[in-house]
Motif scaffolding. Structure first.
Motif, PDB file in Angstrom:
ATOM      1  N   SER A 204     -35.581  52.575  51.599  1.00  0.00           N
ATOM      2  CA  SER A 204     -34.499  51.595  51.509  1.00  0.00           C
ATOM      3  C   SER A 204     -34.464  50.705  52.743  1.00  0.00           C
ATOM      4  O   SER A 204     -34.264  49.489  52.646  1.00  0.00           O
ATOM      5  CB  SER A 204     -33.154  52.310  51.353  1.00  0.00           C
ATOM      6  N   LEU A 205     -34.672  51.287  53.922  1.00  0.00           N
ATOM      7  CA  LEU A 205     -34.682  50.501  55.149  1.00  0.00           C
ATOM      8  C   LEU A 205     -35.852  49.531  55.152  1.00  0.00           C
ATOM      9  O   LEU A 205     -35.727  48.383  55.614  1.00  0.00           O
ATOM     10  CB  LEU A 205     -34.758  51.442  56.358  1.00  0.00           C
ATOM     11  N   ARG A 268     -28.022  53.884  52.945  1.00  0.00           N
ATOM     12  CA  ARG A 268     -28.857  54.835  52.200  1.00  0.00           C
ATOM     13  C   ARG A 268     -28.027  55.847  51.412  1.00  0.00           C
ATOM     14  O   ARG A 268     -28.403  56.997  51.269  1.00  0.00           O
ATOM     15  CB  ARG A 268     -29.812  55.561  53.146  1.00  0.00           C
ATOM     16  N   SER A 269     -26.875  55.408  50.922  1.00  0.00           N
ATOM     17  CA  SER A 269     -26.079  56.289  50.070  1.00  0.00           C
ATOM     18  C   SER A 269     -26.728  56.486  48.711  1.00  0.00           C
ATOM     19  O   SER A 269     -26.505  57.498  48.043  1.00  0.00           O
ATOM     20  CB  SER A 269     -24.675  55.709  49.903  1.00  0.00           C
ATOM     21  N   ASN A 274     -32.959  58.743  43.092  1.00  0.00           N
ATOM     22  CA  ASN A 274     -31.708  59.483  42.929  1.00  0.00           C
ATOM     23  C   ASN A 274     -31.247  59.438  41.479  1.00  0.00           C
ATOM     24  O   ASN A 274     -31.470  58.453  40.765  1.00  0.00           O
ATOM     25  CB  ASN A 274     -30.624  58.898  43.812  1.00  0.00           C
ATOM     26  N   ILE A 275     -30.586  60.523  41.056  1.00  0.00           N
ATOM     27  CA  ILE A 275     -29.995  60.585  39.721  1.00  0.00           C
ATOM     28  C   ILE A 275     -28.497  60.399  39.891  1.00  0.00           C
ATOM     29  O   ILE A 275     -27.819  61.239  40.499  1.00  0.00           O
ATOM     30  CB  ILE A 275     -30.313  61.923  39.034  1.00  0.00           C
ATOM     31  N   ILE A 276     -27.974  59.282  39.392  1.00  0.00           N
ATOM     32  CA  ILE A 276     -26.566  58.967  39.591  1.00  0.00           C
ATOM     33  C   ILE A 276     -25.894  58.737  38.245  1.00  0.00           C
ATOM     34  O   ILE A 276     -26.555  58.463  37.236  1.00  0.00           O
ATOM     35  CB  ILE A 276     -26.380  57.732  40.503  1.00  0.00           C
ATOM     36  N   GLN A 277     -24.552  58.854  38.258  1.00  0.00           N
ATOM     37  CA  GLN A 277     -23.760  58.636  37.050  1.00  0.00           C
ATOM     38  C   GLN A 277     -22.503  57.889  37.429  1.00  0.00           C
ATOM     39  O   GLN A 277     -21.769  58.292  38.346  1.00  0.00           O
ATOM     40  CB  GLN A 277     -23.413  59.971  36.386  1.00  0.00           C
ATOM     41  N   ILE A 289     -33.891  48.913  43.484  1.00  0.00           N
ATOM     42  CA  ILE A 289     -32.702  48.452  44.200  1.00  0.00           C
ATOM     43  C   ILE A 289     -33.004  47.058  44.738  1.00  0.00           C
ATOM     44  O   ILE A 289     -33.898  46.887  45.563  1.00  0.00           O
ATOM     45  CB  ILE A 289     -32.331  49.395  45.358  1.00  0.00           C
ATOM     46  N   THR A 290     -32.288  46.070  44.250  1.00  0.00           N
ATOM     47  CA  THR A 290     -32.427  44.708  44.757  1.00  0.00           C
ATOM     48  C   THR A 290     -31.152  44.350  45.510  1.00  0.00           C
ATOM     49  O   THR A 290     -30.205  45.129  45.570  1.00  0.00           O
ATOM     50  CB  THR A 290     -32.665  43.715  43.609  1.00  0.00           C
TER      51      THR A 290
END
Length: 431
Positions: A204-205, A268-269, A274-277, A289-290
């Motif tokens: 991400s950085l 970097r959260s 990552n699996i997110i909901q 991630i844009t």
């Protein structure tokens, strides 16, 4: 310079070359030219062979190899011309130097285009356009018509405020802006290749550094090109201020999404993988991630494009934020006459036998409820690859529970209802 003067200069150049051709020293010029070209070719060939096996993630080796021949030839010709002009005419060598410099510029432009826009379909057309412009201007320069063309273009002008604008300034400005912008995009591609190759840095950085550096390169190139053209940058301050206020008021959501994107990339959260909901319908693995949006892909191949503002302003369930391990459960009921100790041990053995189930923490079977039809038991187990899904694993465990229960004679109860039919006497007695 008038048309007559231009024609005289072109005629004089041709006459000088013709005189050199009739002079015996002309063959020395040919020999010097061929010698310089041959030596430059040999050196560039050896350089290419020496650098062939080196890693070239940033494209610098390719750029060096592509420019080696024309630049070496120019250097050798300049040195040879400085020595030979004391003894013989060097008009041919004077013509050869700008030709080789033009070849170097054409190769450099093609290389920067390929590095800046590697997958663009219009790359070939733009490259040919630049080549035509470069060789065409060289022809004007050698013929002596360049000054006359510039003078003619400068005569076509107009005034904007206190600024005098002419056609030559516009064309020259467009070329300078395009070349400066192209050079900045090429430099940004070098920085991107260097950053993306730094695997020890967080992904991400790296993404945010690449985008910030590209934006800075483009901004500096535009300001620099304006200065080179002669446009006063301070004159743009009022316009840029008004534009900034308009963008701030009219594009609040877009600006918020961009700021949120940089926040996500910096803190970097949320990371790639990552699996997110977000809610019951929106969940999946982070695949991109844009600066404006984040892409989630669920297990059935559907992709969700989520504005970054939604990820910053709302509660997000991140199953793999600090640990990729997640707990999966499946439930089963057994009859009241079943041996619970035996059932719990059997369920835990079934879960441990699955290769995806972690042994630490171990699977646990918990008695959760004494229901009407039977005793409910939850079997919980941990996996460390939630991106592969849990449906197939849960199905395999349930199938094995079904087979093992049948082998061990353990009953899985189901709701039963008793219906009593009362006779007339019973009905009368009730009434």
């Amino acid at each position: 310079m008038s048309n007559a003067a231009t024609a005289q200069q072109t005629t004089r150049l041709l006459m000088e070359l013709w005189d050199d051709f009739q002079h015996p020293d002309f063959y020395w010029q040919i020999l010097i030219l061929l010698g310089c070209l041959g030596l430059a070719w040999l050196i560039s060939r050896r350089l290419r062979q020496h650098l062939e096996g080196l890693p070239d993630r940033m494209g610098l080796v390719q750029a060096l190899v592509g420019q080696a021949f024309p630049l070496l030839a120019v250097l050798l010709l300049v040195l040879s011309k400085a020595v030979a002009q004391e003894f013989l005419p060097v008009h041919m060598l004077k013509v050869a130097v700008p030709l080789l410099l033009s070849l170097a510029v054409v190769r450099a432009v093609h290389h920067m285009l390929q590095r800046s826009f590697p997958r663009a379909r219009w790359l070939g057309s733009i490259g040919r356009l630049f080549s035509i412009l470069i060789w065409g201007w060289l022809a004007l320069y050698l013929s002596g018509a360049a000054d006359e063309v510039i003078r003619t273009l400068e005569m076509v002008g107009f005034t904007i405020g206190k600024q005098q604008i002419n056609l030559w300034m516009i064309l020259n400005g467009l070329v300078v802006v395009m070349l400066t912008l192209l050079a900045s995009l090429w430099a940004a591609s070098l920085v991107e290749a260097r950053l993306m190759g730094a695997t020890e840095m967080d992904s991400s950085l790296r993404i945010v550094l690449v985008r910030v550096s590209k934006a800075l390169f483009v901004l500096v190139s535009v300001l620099l090109s304006f200065s080179l053209v002669g446009i006063d940058i301070t004159a743009l301050s009022v316009f840029t201020g008004a534009l900034g206020v308009g963008l701030g008021l009219g594009l609040q959501k877009i600006a918020s999404n961009y700021v949120s994107g940089f926040i996500i990339l910096l803190d970097r959260s949320i990371r790639l993988g990552n699996i997110i909901q977000l809610d019951a319908q929106t969940s999946g693995t982070v695949t991109q991630i844009t600066t404006r949006y984040t892409v989630l892909k669920n297990m059935v191949g559907q992709e969700f494009i989520v504005p970054n503002e939604a990820l910053v302003a709302n509660i997000v369930l991140n199953q793999t934020y600090s640990d990729t391990r997640v707990r999966v459960t499946t439930s089963v009921s057994v009859a009241y006459d079943a041996d619970l100790d035996k059932v719990v041990a059997l369920l835990e053995d079934i879960a441990r036998a699955q290769p995806r189930v972690l042994q630490d923490p171990p699977p646990r079977a918990l008695v959760t409820l004494f229901a009407d039809s039977g005793i409910n038991i939850d079997l919980g187990f941990w996996i460390n690859d939630p991106d592969q899904g849990s449906g197939a694993l849960r199905s395999d465990i349930n199938m094995e529970i079904w087979r093992r229960f049948r082998e061990q004679g353990i009953e899985i109860p189901y709701p039963q209802r008793e219906v009593r039919v009362l006779g007339p006497a019973a009905v009368a007695g009730v009434s």
